[in-house]
Design an enzyme around this catalytic site. Sequence first.
Site, PDB file in Angstrom:
ATOM      1  N   TYR A 195       0.841  -1.194   0.000  1.00 54.16           N
ATOM      2  CA  TYR A 195       0.000   0.000   0.000  1.00 54.16           C
ATOM      3  C   TYR A 195       0.875   1.242   0.000  1.00 54.16           C
ATOM      4  O   TYR A 195       2.000   1.235   0.519  1.00 54.16           O
ATOM      5  CB  TYR A 195      -0.928  -0.002   1.215  1.00 54.16           C
ATOM      6  CG  TYR A 195      -2.063  -0.994   1.117  1.00 54.16           C
ATOM      7  CD1 TYR A 195      -3.341  -0.598   0.715  1.00 54.16           C
ATOM      8  CD2 TYR A 195      -1.874  -2.340   1.416  1.00 54.16           C
ATOM      9  CE1 TYR A 195      -4.395  -1.504   0.633  1.00 54.16           C
ATOM     10  CE2 TYR A 195      -2.919  -3.262   1.334  1.00 54.16           C
ATOM     11  CZ  TYR A 195      -4.178  -2.830   0.941  1.00 54.16           C
ATOM     12  OH  TYR A 195      -5.203  -3.731   0.854  1.00 54.16           O
ATOM     13  N   GLU A 196       0.350   2.328  -0.570  1.00 54.86           N
ATOM     14  CA  GLU A 196       1.115   3.553  -0.770  1.00 54.86           C
ATOM     15  C   GLU A 196       1.631   4.152   0.535  1.00 54.86           C
ATOM     16  O   GLU A 196       2.616   4.882   0.555  1.00 54.86           O
ATOM     17  CB  GLU A 196       0.252   4.578  -1.507  1.00 54.86           C
ATOM     18  CG  GLU A 196       0.990   5.815  -1.957  1.00 54.86           C
ATOM     19  CD  GLU A 196       0.124   6.739  -2.799  1.00 54.86           C
ATOM     20  OE1 GLU A 196       0.457   7.927  -2.872  1.00 54.86           O
ATOM     21  OE2 GLU A 196      -0.880   6.264  -3.372  1.00 54.86           O
ATOM     22  N   SER A 197       0.976   3.826   1.640  1.00 49.64           N
ATOM     23  CA  SER A 197       1.380   4.374   2.934  1.00 49.64           C
ATOM     24  C   SER A 197       2.692   3.789   3.447  1.00 49.64           C
ATOM     25  O   SER A 197       3.223   4.247   4.461  1.00 49.64           O
ATOM     26  CB  SER A 197       0.273   4.143   3.962  1.00 49.64           C
ATOM     27  OG  SER A 197      -0.120   2.774   3.965  1.00 49.64           O
TER      28      SER A 197
END
Length: 242
Positions: free
Chosen positions: A42-44
């Site tokens: 995930y981008e986080s």
Amino acid sequence: MMSIAAARALGAGQRCFVGIGLPSTAANLARRTHAHDLVLIYESGTLGSKPDRLPASIGDGILAETADAVIGVPEVFNYWLQPGRIDVGFLGAAQLDKFGNINTTVIGDDYANPKVRLPGAGGAPEIAASCREVYVVVRQSKRSFVDKVDFVTSVGHGSGKGDRERLGLPGAGPTLVITDLGIFRPDPETCELVLSQVHPGVEVEQVREATGWDLTVSPELSRTDSPSETELATLRALKEAK
């Protein structure tokens, strides 16, 4: 059907850059059915997340709690995405054209004064440029499937074969577009999206009516398999988990 078709496209052991919404649903469904070692990124900055429910956002704590590692956002892009270490990136679109170019920026010809200003790019241009493959998931209508996007937020195949190479984009671009009506793949010679599958209960004419260009239909057109009981039960359990 969109979530299940997208899940089926994912293979075991792949590294998948996941967005919230249908891409997250599809990726988590795939991991629970046939691709148990699918790596969700995930981008986080969460690598190898294994949530037991669908995350509410990329900042949902369950992603960090179940991840193999948590790293900084710059490292996700600089070390994982840009060097081509991500196998599949999922993207959505407000507009998608016949060469798989994506618009999530503005509707209308005037950027400074558009008819509609959309959420913008986020990390999508990087995903479209550098993932080895890109899967696009979008509901289909003549508003979303247009002959030419009003603004190119994320490059698909540009104006045809060879454009990605000329622009220096390393990834293969959109190799699969999944809608609520069917599945599209780029023609190997022109890179124009071609209808390759229709979903159960959908006819080709319905797809034509929801497409903003002169649609090409594969001579090997097939029908998507109906969802299995296992797929449906797993999907429902994901949706219901709190």
